[in-house]
Design an enzyme around this catalytic site. Structure first.
Site, short mmCIF file in Angstrom:
data_model
loop_
_atom_site.label_atom_id
_atom_site.label_comp_id
_atom_site.label_asym_id
_atom_site.label_seq_id
_atom_site.Cartn_x
_atom_site.Cartn_y
_atom_site.Cartn_z
CE LYS A 121 -4.26 1.41 0.42
NZ LYS A 121 -6.01 0.01 -0.27
P1 NAD Z 1 -12.94 8.50 -2.28
O1 NAD Z 1 -11.72 9.11 -2.30
O2 NAD Z 1 -13.75 8.20 -4.22
O3 NAD Z 1 -14.45 8.36 -1.59
C1 NAD Z 1 -13.67 8.60 -0.32
C2 NAD Z 1 -15.56 8.85 -0.07
O4 NAD Z 1 -15.40 8.96 1.65
C3 NAD Z 1 -16.16 10.18 -0.20
O5 NAD Z 1 -16.98 9.74 -0.41
C4 NAD Z 1 -15.49 11.14 0.94
O6 NAD Z 1 -16.70 11.95 1.09
C5 NAD Z 1 -15.99 10.04 2.03
N1 NAD Z 1 -15.61 10.58 3.04
C6 NAD Z 1 -14.23 11.48 3.24
N2 NAD Z 1 -14.16 11.46 4.98
C7 NAD Z 1 -15.58 11.29 5.43
C8 NAD Z 1 -15.97 11.25 6.90
N3 NAD Z 1 -14.87 11.82 7.91
N4 NAD Z 1 -17.06 10.46 7.37
C9 NAD Z 1 -17.59 10.59 5.91
N5 NAD Z 1 -17.28 10.34 4.80
C10 NAD Z 1 -16.08 10.77 4.62
O7 NAD Z 1 -12.69 6.74 -1.94
P2 NAD Z 1 -12.90 5.06 -2.23
O8 NAD Z 1 -12.14 4.98 -3.42
O9 NAD Z 1 -14.11 4.92 -2.71
O10 NAD Z 1 -12.61 4.24 -0.60
C11 NAD Z 1 -13.55 4.46 0.20
C12 NAD Z 1 -12.79 3.34 0.93
O11 NAD Z 1 -12.86 1.76 0.14
C13 NAD Z 1 -11.10 3.32 1.76
O12 NAD Z 1 -11.69 2.45 2.88
C14 NAD Z 1 -10.89 2.20 0.25
O13 NAD Z 1 -9.59 1.90 1.46
C15 NAD Z 1 -11.18 1.16 -0.21
N6 NAD Z 1 -11.22 0.74 -1.14
C16 NAD Z 1 -10.99 0.66 -2.19
C17 NAD Z 1 -11.10 0.37 -3.47
C18 NAD Z 1 -11.01 1.46 -4.84
O14 NAD Z 1 -11.01 0.82 -5.55
N7 NAD Z 1 -11.17 2.82 -4.85
C19 NAD Z 1 -10.90 -1.05 -3.74
C20 NAD Z 1 -11.11 -1.57 -1.88
C21 NAD Z 1 -11.44 -1.01 -1.28
#
Ligand code: NAD
Length: 429
Positions: A121
């Protein structure tokens, strides 16, 4: 043979401590699983720390001409099963321990999905929402220049995570290519125009929705009778909402960093997307009532889907979670102590290393397509993703039923066995 005296074995944390750091929380699951499996102490010792951790100073000239020094990391946890693989997070809380925890989870996620990767990561402590496109471009290139020596098509392949996206991957690919020659497969989650896979953007949400559909099938409940609350409307949260709504689930509450919305009759996701395109937040959507992020987690619903930050279900709110199923779309959204409370209360927790593995699975498809210089049609990507994640889901549930364990425990047991086998076969211990 590893000298036991020099095998690092940090003290095992206990579930009663809510003060565990993110990496200690993951280690707790690993150690519990290792003890259930009576695993070799030397293998556990190897998996208790990272293979390599890079901490880099990232000086960036900002648009106001001032120099700002960011801090960035790349953690490679374990590569016994293949090249390191894991996303890059741009977030103010992306410190070394958080990145270390996420790298560990990647090792087990890839193993659980039988992908030929190890776990890694990356992270940069920054707030991308307060940076211009040019600043983000410069930061991404500086970061890539500081970690390029440990990357490689058969060595370590980054992908997007919170705060990064296909554009970030395009900049990384370009910066890496300037040093090593054009190498599209060095990152996944790229724009389709630069060799990205069809279906990668929605892949994590598609995997989450597939797990929800499969669990509803096991429960014998029509998705139309299942109320869902989703925290986060970024990549994972928004695609989960769209694809779960397509399966018939009723999305009754959604929140993002700016606030939340609720409508017990169901939120019209198409209308919300039109609102979001202008407002850049779900907050204020006219087709629902305003709620806070804290209220979202406790709102009356059947499935709660945290899809934003880690550690949002804690000892402070676990007793008040009203959902009967927590679907971990985010990484480690439930602390170990909260997990124990949910287990006592009979709340089913579908674990992150399965539920959000759709992204790394399609990243694997993208990497293989890049190596073969061949593109799969969207239908093939989606079919292979759904088949793999549903198979892994059912394998995990069968293991949990056989051993009398919870799904998280079964997931770690399966994954740890596979990683342990690879370590032994390679002769690491
Ligand atoms: P992103 O940046 O696209 O979206 C994050 C979202 O979380 C946004 O809507 C933001 O407004 C919201 N957010 C941020 N801080 C917040 C808070 N304090 N309270 C409420 N909402 C909040 O990120 P993503 O890629 O969608 O990732 C989200 C989660 O999924 C993370 O934990 C990431 O590790 C996990 N994840 C992502 C992927 C991927 O392919 N993008 C894969 C596996 C896991």
């Amino acid at each position: 043979m590893v000298d036991r005296a020099h095998t690092p074995t940090p003290p095992a944390p206990t579930a009663s401590e809510e003060v565990l750091s993110p990496s200690e929380s993951v280690l707790l699951s690993v150690r519990e699983s290792a003890s259930r499996l009576a695993m070799d102490a030397e293998v556990v010792g190897l998996l208790s720390t990272s293979w390599r951790e890079i901490r880099a100073q990232l000086p960036v000239r900002m648009d106001d001409k001032k120099l700002r020094i960011f801090e960035g990391y790349r953690v490679q946890h374990n590569g016994a099963r293949g090249p390191y693989k894991g996303g890059i997070r741009f977030h103010p809380a992306a410190d070394l321990d958080e990145v270390r925890a996420l790298a560990m989870l990647m090792t087990y996620k890839s193993a659980l999905m039988e992908l030929p990767f190890g776990g890694a990561k990356g992270g940069v402590m920054c707030d991308p929402s307060r940076m211009s496109e040019n600043e983000l471009n410069r930061l991404t290139r500086t970061y890539t220049q500081h970690i390029h020596m440990v990357l490689g098509l058969q060595r370590d392949i980054p992908a997007p995570d919170m705060g990064t996206n296909a554009q970030t991957m395009a900049w990384m690919m370009d910066a890496y290519g300037q040093m090593h020659g054009h190498t599209p497969g060095i990152v996944t989650g790229k724009p389709v125009e630069l060799g990205g896979s069809f279906g990668r953007e929605q892949a994590t949400g598609r995997g989450v929705a597939a797990c929800m559909g499969e669990y509803a099938r096991i429960e014998g409940i029509d998705p139309r009778d299942i109320r869902v609350a989703v925290q986060g409307y970024g990549n994972v949260g928004s695609w989960t909402c769209r694809l779960a709504a397509e399966l018939g689930f009723r999305i009754v509450a959604i929140s993002d960093v700016k606030g939340g919305i609720a409508n017990p009759d169901g939120i019209d996701i198409g209308a919300l997307d039109r609102w979001f395109a202008i407002a850049k937040s779900v907050a204020g959507f006219p087709g629902a009532q305003p709620i806070t992020n804290e209220q979202l987690l406790e709102i009356p619903c059947d499935y709660l889907v945290p899809a934003a930050l880690g550690e949002v279900v804690t000892i402070d709110n676990a007793e008040r979670i009203s959902a009967r199923v927590v679907v971990e779309a985010a990484n480690h959204p439930v602390t170990p102590a909260a997990d124990a409370i949910l287990a006592r209360r009979g709340v089913m927790v579908l674990p992150d290393i399965l539920v959000n593995a759709g992204g790394v699975t399609v990243s694997y498809f993208e990497w293989t397509q890049n190596i073969q210089q061949f593109r799969w049609p969207l239908e093939r990507v989606n079919e292979e993703l759904e088949a793999r994640i549903v198979a892994a889901f059912n394998q995990l549930m069968a293991r949990a039923a056989k051993d009398g364990t919870r799904p998280r425990q079964a997931a770690f047991d399966i994954a740890l066995e596979r990683v342990g086998q690879a370590i032994k076969l390679r002769g690491f211990v």
